[in-house]
Design a protein around this motif. Structure first.
Motif, short mmCIF file in Angstrom:
data_model
loop_
_atom_site.label_atom_id
_atom_site.label_comp_id
_atom_site.label_asym_id
_atom_site.label_seq_id
_atom_site.Cartn_x
_atom_site.Cartn_y
_atom_site.Cartn_z
N ASN A 37 -1.82 1.05 -9.24
CA ASN A 37 -3.27 2.09 -8.50
C ASN A 37 -4.34 1.37 -8.75
O ASN A 37 -4.95 1.70 -8.52
N SER A 38 -4.37 -0.03 -9.85
CA SER A 38 -5.49 -1.09 -10.15
C SER A 38 -6.15 -1.34 -8.63
O SER A 38 -7.59 -1.57 -9.04
N MET A 39 -5.63 -1.80 -7.81
CA MET A 39 -6.63 -2.82 -7.10
C MET A 39 -6.55 -1.22 -5.26
O MET A 39 -7.24 -2.02 -5.09
N LYS A 40 -6.92 -0.28 -5.91
CA LYS A 40 -7.59 0.42 -4.96
C LYS A 40 -8.98 0.42 -4.52
O LYS A 40 -9.12 0.48 -3.56
N ASP A 41 -9.50 -0.51 -5.21
CA ASP A 41 -10.88 -0.62 -4.35
C ASP A 41 -11.65 -2.11 -4.64
O ASP A 41 -12.80 -2.37 -4.87
N TYR A 42 -10.12 -3.12 -4.80
CA TYR A 42 -11.03 -4.27 -4.69
C TYR A 42 -9.50 -5.49 -3.96
O TYR A 42 -10.27 -6.05 -3.98
N ALA A 43 -8.97 -5.23 -2.45
CA ALA A 43 -8.45 -5.41 -1.91
C ALA A 43 -9.68 -5.94 -0.94
O ALA A 43 -9.91 -5.62 -0.46
N THR A 44 -9.04 -6.88 -0.84
CA THR A 44 -10.38 -8.16 0.82
C THR A 44 -9.48 -8.28 2.13
O THR A 44 -10.26 -7.91 2.72
N THR A 45 -8.35 -8.20 2.06
CA THR A 45 -7.75 -7.85 3.68
C THR A 45 -6.72 -7.53 3.68
O THR A 45 -5.93 -6.89 2.93
#
Length: 441
Positions: free
Chosen positions: A426-434
């Motif tokens: 769950n490290s990318m919850k604030d970083y996904a761009t698409t």
């Protein structure tokens, strides 16, 4: 005799020998050293003893300052010469207790260590096992070896105790001296002496009735964690099918001030304790015709998690019209937990093994483990080097799997460079761009 030995402890004239200078033994050596106790570290690995003598760090999260202080100390020594056990007043055993290929306890290290101690054992010495093991080890295994090798009698000529290690590598909030120490003695005198020793260096000692009880305490702690981690891993699978974010559920549940303790799901279990120790109890329980159904079910769930990660990776690549076979895949995090260089039982290895079976081209990134060292179970990966982190390097990969969420990873940059990310933490919850860029696994 006990009173005289306790006085030696209080006068800081009591020499503590520690066998095994790894993630447990080295911090323990440091803890007693800080309290002005004379200490001697023993290990069969000359690299470790020479590192202590020269002040060279070999466990990254422990830092360089500690090693420098130990190397310059006039009351610390490290050696591969086990005949020097005769110089010690107490011998603390911190050696591995792995499982064999049939998932039964492998007590080879403990047995060999006790044989060596027995050859040097003298009257009045205290022997304490800290390695996690099954209830009854001290009485059924250690005492017979020590007595047969030395000709001395446990509880009469020398003293015995069990005090399980409770290390949590990389935990900034708790070090060895700050974690209460459970102690069980073979006799009341053994307990009295061991408690007096640990009282010098540890914030609190917790005496229990005997060694068997102390051995059961550590097993219970790790069974508790293994079962609860398996539970949230199973919930992750269920909620994923339902379209529910398990992390949101757990965060909300964690606001309840009673009756709930938060555990988080992941790609499987790692470290030397939780994946291994519960099976020591499973093995011992068979002797009493008892089944350990929770433990075995938890083991099945946790062991299956790397396969789930691969399934999600296949789906993620398929969504990008790519097969696993021939795809270049980067696995982030070789260590079993964030911000340490400890790769024991890391679930990253079975993930990489499965990817290799599917024909993927595999690389890894871990700033804490720049080169994979030799290991007992993953020899084929020995010498493999971590990639150098850069935008250009990241753009070369068809997919990225986040297996361990080190704090030094630039997740924002990762999102900018990679359009297929399988996130087990769950490290990318604030970083996904698409949309569709990040897949939970």
């Amino acid at each position: 005799m006990i009173e005289q030995l306790i006085q030696k402890i209080e006068d800081r004239e009591y020499t503590v020998g520690i066998i095994g200078l790894g993630y447990v033994g080295l911090p323990l050596l440091w803890t007693f050293h800080k309290e002005e106790m004379p200490v001697i570290g023993f290990d069969i690995d000359e690299m470790k003893t020479e590192a202590i003598t020269s002040g060279t760090p070999y466990i990254k999260h422990l830092g360089t300052e500690m090693m420098q202080v130990l190397s310059e100390s006039d009351h610390c020594d490290a050696t591969t010469d086990f005949s020097r056990l005769a110089e010690t007043d107490a011998v603390l055993i911190c050696v591995p207790t792995p499982l064999d290929e049939k998932r039964n306890p492998d007590m080879e290290y403990v047995e060999k260590t006790c044989t060596t101690i027995g050859e040097q054992l003298r009257e009045g010495q205290l022997v304490v096992l800290e390695s996690t093991t099954y209830p009854g080890t001290t009485e059924d295994l250690i005492i017979p070896i020590l007595e047969s090798q030395s000709g001395l009698t446990a509880g009469k000529d020398f003293y015995l105790a069990f005090s399980p290690e409770r290390e949590d590598p990389g935990n900034a909030n708790f070090n060895t001296s700050q974690i209460p120490k459970v102690v069980g003695g073979h006799t009341p005198e053994g307990l009295q002496l061991a408690k007096a020793l640990y009282d010098v260096a540890i914030v609190e000692t917790v005496p229990v009735s005997d060694t068997k009880t102390a051995e059961a305490v550590k097993i219970t702690e790790n069974v508790f964690r293994a079962v609860n981690i398996a539970l949230v891993n199973e919930l992750k699978l269920i909620y994923h099918k339902m379209g529910i974010d398990v992390h949101e559920v757990l965060d909300a549940a964690d606001t309840k001030p009673f009756g709930f303790m938060k555990f988080v799901p992941g790609p499987g279990l790692g470290g030397h304790c939780i994946p291994i120790d519960p099976f020591y109890l499973t093995w011992k329980a068979r002797e009493y015709d008892q089944n350990t159904r929770f433990i075995e079910l938890a083991g099945e769930i946790n062991t299956a998690m790397p396969r789930y990660v691969i399934d999600q990776t296949i789906k993620a690549l398929n969504a990008h019209k790519k097969p696993v076979n021939g795809s270049k895949i980067l696995v982030i995090g070789l260590a079993y937990k964030p911000d340490v260089d400890d790769m024991r039982e890391s679930p990253t290895f079975p993930i990489m093994d499965l990817l290799k079976e599917y024909g993927a081209e595999i690389s890894y990134y871990d700033s804490h483990i720049p080169v994979i060292p030799p290991s007992r179970d993953h020899k084929e990966w020995t010498g493999t080097e971590s990639i150098i982190w850069s935008k250009e390097a990241l753009k070369e990969f068809d997919a990225v799997i986040i297996s361990t969420n080190h704090s030094d990873i630039n997740y924002k940059e990762l999102a900018e460079c990679c359009d297929c990310i399988i996130d087990t933490r769950n490290s990318m919850k604030d970083y996904a761009t698409t949309p569709g860029q990040v897949w939970q696994a």
